[in-house]
Design a protein around this motif. Structure first.
Motif, short mmCIF file in Angstrom:
data_model
loop_
_atom_site.label_atom_id
_atom_site.label_comp_id
_atom_site.label_asym_id
_atom_site.label_seq_id
_atom_site.Cartn_x
_atom_site.Cartn_y
_atom_site.Cartn_z
N LYS A 43 29.31 95.29 51.23
CA LYS A 43 29.77 94.57 50.03
C LYS A 43 30.77 93.49 50.42
O LYS A 43 31.36 93.51 51.49
CB LYS A 43 30.43 95.54 49.05
N GLY A 44 30.93 92.54 49.50
CA GLY A 44 31.96 91.54 49.71
C GLY A 44 33.32 92.09 49.30
O GLY A 44 33.41 93.11 48.61
N PRO A 45 34.39 91.43 49.71
CA PRO A 45 35.73 91.87 49.32
C PRO A 45 35.91 91.78 47.80
O PRO A 45 35.41 90.86 47.17
CB PRO A 45 36.65 90.88 50.04
N LEU A 100 39.59 84.88 43.32
CA LEU A 100 38.29 84.67 43.91
C LEU A 100 37.44 85.91 43.73
O LEU A 100 37.90 87.02 43.96
CB LEU A 100 38.42 84.37 45.40
N LEU A 123 30.10 84.80 53.30
CA LEU A 123 30.49 85.18 51.94
C LEU A 123 30.67 83.95 51.08
O LEU A 123 31.27 82.96 51.50
CB LEU A 123 31.80 85.96 51.98
N GLN A 131 32.72 85.89 57.89
CA GLN A 131 33.38 87.13 58.31
C GLN A 131 32.66 87.70 59.52
O GLN A 131 31.57 88.26 59.41
CB GLN A 131 33.41 88.15 57.17
N TYR A 187 33.07 81.55 53.06
CA TYR A 187 33.86 82.19 54.11
C TYR A 187 32.92 82.82 55.13
O TYR A 187 31.83 83.31 54.78
CB TYR A 187 34.77 83.28 53.53
N PHE A 205 42.13 94.21 53.13
CA PHE A 205 42.59 92.95 53.70
C PHE A 205 43.73 92.39 52.87
O PHE A 205 43.62 92.30 51.64
CB PHE A 205 41.45 91.91 53.71
N TYR A 218 42.60 92.63 49.08
CA TYR A 218 41.18 92.84 48.81
C TYR A 218 40.74 94.17 49.41
O TYR A 218 41.22 94.59 50.46
CB TYR A 218 40.33 91.71 49.37
N PHE A 236 34.01 87.54 45.14
CA PHE A 236 33.08 87.41 46.26
C PHE A 236 31.73 88.02 45.96
O PHE A 236 31.63 89.05 45.26
CB PHE A 236 33.65 88.09 47.51
N GLY A 237 30.70 87.41 46.52
CA GLY A 237 29.38 88.03 46.54
C GLY A 237 29.30 89.03 47.67
O GLY A 237 30.27 89.23 48.42
N SER A 238 28.14 89.68 47.80
CA SER A 238 27.97 90.69 48.85
C SER A 238 27.64 90.07 50.20
O SER A 238 27.63 90.78 51.22
CB SER A 238 26.88 91.68 48.46
N LEU A 285 28.79 87.71 58.71
CA LEU A 285 28.53 87.85 57.28
C LEU A 285 29.08 86.60 56.61
O LEU A 285 30.26 86.29 56.76
CB LEU A 285 29.22 89.11 56.73
N PHE A 301 43.14 85.30 55.60
CA PHE A 301 43.07 86.76 55.56
C PHE A 301 43.68 87.39 56.81
O PHE A 301 43.64 86.81 57.91
CB PHE A 301 41.61 87.22 55.46
N GLY A 302 44.23 88.59 56.64
CA GLY A 302 44.59 89.41 57.77
C GLY A 302 43.33 89.99 58.40
O GLY A 302 42.21 89.79 57.90
N GLY A 329 38.81 89.57 59.40
CA GLY A 329 38.90 89.13 58.02
C GLY A 329 38.09 87.86 57.80
O GLY A 329 37.78 87.13 58.75
N PRO A 330 37.73 87.58 56.56
CA PRO A 330 36.98 86.35 56.26
C PRO A 330 37.78 85.11 56.66
O PRO A 330 39.01 85.08 56.55
CB PRO A 330 36.79 86.42 54.74
#
Lengths: 115, 115
Positions: free
Chosen positions: B42-44, A104, A90, A37, A35, B89, B36, A106-108, A88, B105-106, A42-43
């Motif tokens: 950080k990631g979601p 899901l 993701l 972002q 994703y 989100f 999320y 997510f990583g950072s 970013l 995502f929103g 939002g992503p």
């Protein structure tokens, strides 16, 4: 269990360059999604891979490509970078896209800046 | 039709108060609606999720209310705490190209809980 790991954490590139981002999913997870972002948004879905095959692609140009390896890790490649690619990135993993795969993790992320 | 509209963009709540974030969608093919939470850098992280055959789901201080006919869903955070300060989100799962299911995502809500 370790979570989703992404590398590098930060990256600075110039317009026209190419970049490769890396992701290792949670152990046992076979599906990886990418994703984008953009700051304040939002992503947005780029790709999903499952069992090394591309299962879905979002509305991104062909400059974006990805692959998944036998150990389920994944790489996202972006060619001919544009200023608008600054975001970013993701990576998210899940068990499989089917039953139970909706969760899901997510990583950072990798923060990419294109100058 | 793939959009998910989220409001408000930002929200300030006193400690102990109720935080309410709303989302609306158009695509009736969406079949899974997660929320999320994302902290800076950080990631979601998945907070809570609901399927459209359920009108409400509660997990601790977090509740999702879902109105299928209105195509709206909302997140309620009871007894809001300063540690809840983050960006939230909403998302909806639908079909991407290929066989993948993707999250849309929103745009996010920046929640600040004052001590």
């Amino acid at each position: 269990d370790t979570g989703v790991t992404q590398s590098p954490t930060h990256l600075i590139k110039t317009r026209g360059q190419q970049v490769t981002l890396r992701c290792s999913p949670i152990s046992g997870h076979k599906s990886v999604s990418w994703y984008q972002q953009v700051l304040g948004q939002g992503p947005q879905f780029i790709f999903q891979y499952y069992e090394k095959e591309e299962r879905g692609r979002g509305n991104f140009p062909d400059r974006f490509s990805a692959r998944q390896f036998p150990n389920y890790s994944s790489e996202l490649n972006v060619n001919a970078l544009l200023l608008g690619d600054s975001a970013l990135y993701l990576c998210a993993s899940s068990l499989d896209p089917g039953a139970g795969g909706e969760k899901l993790f997510f990583g950072s992320g990798t923060q990419l800046s294109v100058l | 039709q793939q959009q998910v509209k989220q409001s408000p963009q930002s929200l300030i709540v006193q400690k102990g108060g109720i935080s309410i974030i709303n989302c609306a969608y158009e695509n009736t093919a969406f079949d899974y609606f997660p929320w999320y939470q994302q902290f800076p850098g950080k990631g979601p992280a998945l907070l809570i999720a609901i399927r459209p055959d359920v009108s409400e789901k509660k997990e601790g201080r977090f509740t999702i209310s879902f109105n299928k006919s209105a195509k709206q869903f909302s997140l309620h955070i009871m007894d809001s705490q300063p540690g809840d300060s983050a960006t939230y989100f909403c998302a909806a799962r639908g079909q991407s190209s290929g066989s993948a299911r993707q999250l849309t995502f929103g745009s996010g809500t920046q929640l600040t809980v004052l001590p």
